[in-house]
Design an enzyme around this catalytic site. Sequence first.
Site, PDB file in Angstrom:
ATOM      1  CE  LYS A 173      -2.391   1.472   3.924  1.00 46.33           C
ATOM      2  NZ  LYS A 173      -2.131   2.977   3.966  1.00 46.33           N
ATOM      3  CG  ASP A 197      -4.808   4.514   1.962  1.00 47.62           C
ATOM      4  OD1 ASP A 197      -6.014   4.743   1.943  1.00 47.62           O
ATOM      5  OD2 ASP A 197      -4.142   4.185   3.089  1.00 47.62           O
ATOM      6  CE  LYS A 204      -7.242   6.284   4.776  1.00 45.23           C
ATOM      7  NZ  LYS A 204      -5.801   6.292   4.676  1.00 45.23           N
ATOM      8  CG  ASP A 264     -12.294  18.411  -3.304  1.00 46.80           C
ATOM      9  OD1 ASP A 264     -13.335  19.092  -3.587  1.00 46.80           O
ATOM     10  OD2 ASP A 264     -11.111  18.809  -3.251  1.00 46.80           O
ATOM     11  CB  THR A 312      -9.261   1.487  11.811  1.00 52.21           C
ATOM     12  OG1 THR A 312      -8.123   1.790  11.159  1.00 52.21           O
ATOM     13  CG2 THR A 312     -10.122   0.359  10.942  1.00 52.21           C
ATOM     14  NE  ARG A 372       1.676   2.307  12.888  1.00 52.44           N
ATOM     15  CZ  ARG A 372       0.796   3.121  13.729  1.00 52.44           C
ATOM     16  NH1 ARG A 372       1.113   3.996  14.378  1.00 52.44           N
ATOM     17  NH2 ARG A 372      -0.432   2.972  13.509  1.00 52.44           N
TER      18      ARG A 372
HETATM   19  O1  C5P Z   1       0.733   0.712  11.014  1.00 54.05           O
HETATM   20  P1  C5P Z   1      -0.541   0.450  10.940  1.00 54.05           P
HETATM   21  O2  C5P Z   1      -0.819  -1.230  10.871  1.00 54.05           O
HETATM   22  O3  C5P Z   1      -1.436   1.001  11.850  1.00 54.05           O
HETATM   23  O4  C5P Z   1      -0.914   0.940   9.321  1.00 54.05           O
HETATM   24  C1  C5P Z   1      -2.466   0.875   9.070  1.00 54.05           C
HETATM   25  C2  C5P Z   1      -2.285   1.698   7.567  1.00 54.05           C
HETATM   26  O5  C5P Z   1      -3.717   1.578   7.108  1.00 54.05           O
HETATM   27  C3  C5P Z   1      -1.851   3.141   7.563  1.00 54.05           C
HETATM   28  O6  C5P Z   1      -1.390   3.580   6.577  1.00 54.05           O
HETATM   29  C4  C5P Z   1      -3.256   3.905   7.621  1.00 54.05           C
HETATM   30  O7  C5P Z   1      -3.344   5.132   7.080  1.00 54.05           O
HETATM   31  C5  C5P Z   1      -4.225   2.925   6.903  1.00 54.05           C
HETATM   32  N1  C5P Z   1      -5.847   3.112   7.177  1.00 54.05           N
HETATM   33  C6  C5P Z   1      -5.971   2.844   8.650  1.00 54.05           C
HETATM   34  N2  C5P Z   1      -7.497   2.957   8.816  1.00 54.05           N
HETATM   35  C7  C5P Z   1      -8.496   3.243   7.587  1.00 54.05           C
HETATM   36  C8  C5P Z   1      -7.914   3.510   6.662  1.00 54.05           C
HETATM   37  C9  C5P Z   1      -6.278   3.265   6.407  1.00 54.05           C
HETATM   38  O8  C5P Z   1      -5.178   2.609   9.344  1.00 54.05           O
HETATM   39  N3  C5P Z   1      -9.712   3.287   8.111  1.00 54.05           N
END
Ligand code: C5P
Length: 235
Positions: free
Chosen positions: A32, A59, A61, A64, A119, A211
Amino acid sequence: MDKQVIIALDFPDAERTFSFLSLFKEQKPFVKIGMELFYALGPDAVREIKARGHRVFLDLKLHDIPNTVKSAMAVIRTLGADMTNIHASGGSAMMRAALEGLTAPDGTRPLLIAVTQLTSTSQQMLEDELLIKEDMQTVVSRYAKNAKESGLDGVVCSPLEARAVKAACGDAFLAVTPGVRFADTDAGDQVRITTPAKAGELGSDFIVMGRPITRAPDPVQAYKRAMTEFGGIIK
Ligand code: C5P
């Protein structure tokens, strides 16, 4: 569609991104590209990572007015991503415009999914800050229905909501779920979280993990662990 772990390449520069990808000798994980990397490297990030043989979820998002989103999607279409997204809260007209912009003259296009609620958003924040008084599952299911009726392929939601999304929109409607953590690692800023195994059980089609993989002592092993727990097939 095969179940996959999508690795969030949340890196600030090319050096860290490509040295991370170079760790993967045998596999070509689905990755991603989010705002951080896209704003750092520009559209070449998508082209270069695709050229290395990875599938790419772009991604960004988008959120607009419909015309602006449609024009932006017409540009995104040329980059070669496999999946991209918008915010469902932009409304049905915006989602339909996004789909139009993303579709090539021959009818082909990347998968288009909608973010329902981030989330990192809690029930309390939904009520106190966004002034949405319904419960999270109701909000996510309704946004998912709007996305489905607008012609989209699926939504981004927490694994905890994947079942409700499938119940509202059918099994073929994709649930792409961030907020996934190994049982023994830190939640960080994510709120509505679960493990890869639980996400698999709850019906996620793709889990997005950043992460827990990118900052693991052995990222390749962490990726394989996530795939195994989730029930995906390593390619
Ligand atoms: O590091 P981590 O596992 O928290 O990364 C989650 C990824 O998913 C991040 O890039 C974050 O921007 C993305 N994301 C999210 N929740 C959403 C949509 C995208 O955590 N609803």
